[in-house]
Design a protein around this motif. Structure first.
Motif, PDB file in Angstrom:
ATOM      1  N   GLN A  15       0.833  -1.202   0.000  1.00 16.90           N
ATOM      2  CA  GLN A  15       0.000   0.000   0.000  1.00 16.90           C
ATOM      3  C   GLN A  15       0.872   1.258   0.000  1.00 16.90           C
ATOM      4  O   GLN A  15       0.558   2.244  -0.677  1.00 16.90           O
ATOM      5  N   VAL A  16       1.958   1.226   0.759  1.00 20.54           N
ATOM      6  CA  VAL A  16       2.899   2.353   0.759  1.00 20.54           C
ATOM      7  C   VAL A  16       3.473   2.540  -0.648  1.00 20.54           C
ATOM      8  O   VAL A  16       3.557   3.673  -1.159  1.00 20.54           O
ATOM      9  N   ALA A  17       3.866   1.451  -1.274  1.00 18.93           N
ATOM     10  CA  ALA A  17       4.452   1.530  -2.617  1.00 18.93           C
ATOM     11  C   ALA A  17       3.454   2.102  -3.616  1.00 18.93           C
ATOM     12  O   ALA A  17       3.810   2.953  -4.455  1.00 18.93           O
ATOM     13  N   PHE A  18       2.199   1.657  -3.534  1.00 23.94           N
ATOM     14  CA  PHE A  18       1.180   2.166  -4.457  1.00 23.94           C
ATOM     15  C   PHE A  18       0.993   3.666  -4.259  1.00 23.94           C
ATOM     16  O   PHE A  18       0.927   4.430  -5.233  1.00 23.94           O
ATOM     17  N   ALA A  19       0.904   4.096  -3.008  1.00 26.24           N
ATOM     18  CA  ALA A  19       0.712   5.518  -2.735  1.00 26.24           C
ATOM     19  C   ALA A  19       1.871   6.342  -3.273  1.00 26.24           C
ATOM     20  O   ALA A  19       1.677   7.400  -3.888  1.00 26.24           O
ATOM     21  N   ARG A  20       3.093   5.855  -3.050  1.00 22.67           N
ATOM     22  CA  ARG A  20       4.275   6.613  -3.465  1.00 22.67           C
ATOM     23  C   ARG A  20       4.388   6.714  -4.988  1.00 22.67           C
ATOM     24  O   ARG A  20       5.006   7.652  -5.505  1.00 22.67           O
TER      25      ARG A  20
END
Length: 247
Positions: free
Chosen positions: A182-187
């Motif tokens: 989820q962090v990767a998608f947001a970034r």
């Protein structure tokens, strides 16, 4: 009608009103500028304001989603959810916190779907679990999640208690894996390009440590190395850094 619940809600609001210092909204009535937007799993045991001891209005912009998902499906495309994109784009919020939690039922449901093909019956719940499924399936091929032998908990026969313990362990590692995804998608999204993105896991099962309700930093702008994260938070908060996915 559940009148008892209604009365309880109103009693709780009376307590809330009584606890607010005079003038609490004086600087907030005409707008908001929260320091952080938090995306946490929709779970009654996991209070976003509670875990960060937020008592004053205007500090935390909250978004709850099954599986602490930061994305939404729009016209067939995965985009940053509006509840995250809005504060980042319109309220000068510069920090996003993605918070998973141990014992996550959404991750557990996606794990069941990956192993058996069975999904929750409710269409809305099924859609949320389907969104998590590719993440869980990818996690089940990652040795950091399942070990070198693959999805042992799903393949192994033997002692039932041992199998249940292994299932729980895999699920909680998938919780952390999902936070990273989820962090990767947001970034990677345009809306969060200038934001700082942190990933946490809220522990209510004593998985990461012995303090119920502690949050553990597992990701900071894509950095996952515990030693580096400890340097980031400083010695006083080093006990808030942990991982289940050490390689």
């Amino acid at each position: 009608m559940h009148r008892g619940i209604l009365v309880d809600l109103l009693d709780r609001n009376d307590d809330h009103v009584a606890a607010l210092p005079s003038g609490s909204f004086d600087r907030q009535r005409d707008g908001q500028r929260p320091g952080v937007v938090s995306v946490c799993c929709s779970d009654s045991r996991v209070s976003q304001e509670g875990m960060f001891a937020v008592e004053e209005p205007g500090f935390l912009f909250t978004s709850g989603a099954i599986g602490n998902s930061v994305s939404a499906l729009v016209d067939g495309e995965r985009v940053l959810d509006g509840s995250v994109a809005y504060p980042l784009g319109h309220t000068h919020t510069e920090v996003l916190a993605v918070v998973g939690h141990t014992g996550c039922g959404a991750v557990d449901a996606a794990l069941t779907a990956a192993r058996t093909g069975e999904f929750p019956a409710e269409p809305g719940v099924r859609a949320d679990v389907e969104a998590l499924l590719p993440i869980v399936e990818a996690g089940l091929t990652d040795p950091a999640v399942v070990g070198e032998g693959g999805d042992v908990a799903g393949d192994r026969a033997g002692d039932e208690n041992a199998d249940n313990d292994a299932d729980t362990s895999v699920r909680d590692r998938l919780v952390e894996y999902n936070v990273h995804e989820q962090v990767a998608f947001a970034r990677e999204s345009e809306e969060a390009a200038d934001a700082t993105v942190y990933g946490f896991v809220y522990d209510l099962h004593g998985v990461y440590g012995d303090r119920d309700g502690a949050v553990y930093l597992v990701n900071a702008d894509g950095e996952r190395d515990p030693a580096t994260l400890c340097d980031l938070v400083g010695e006083a908060h080093a006990d808030h850094v942990a991982t289940l996915l050490e390689r």
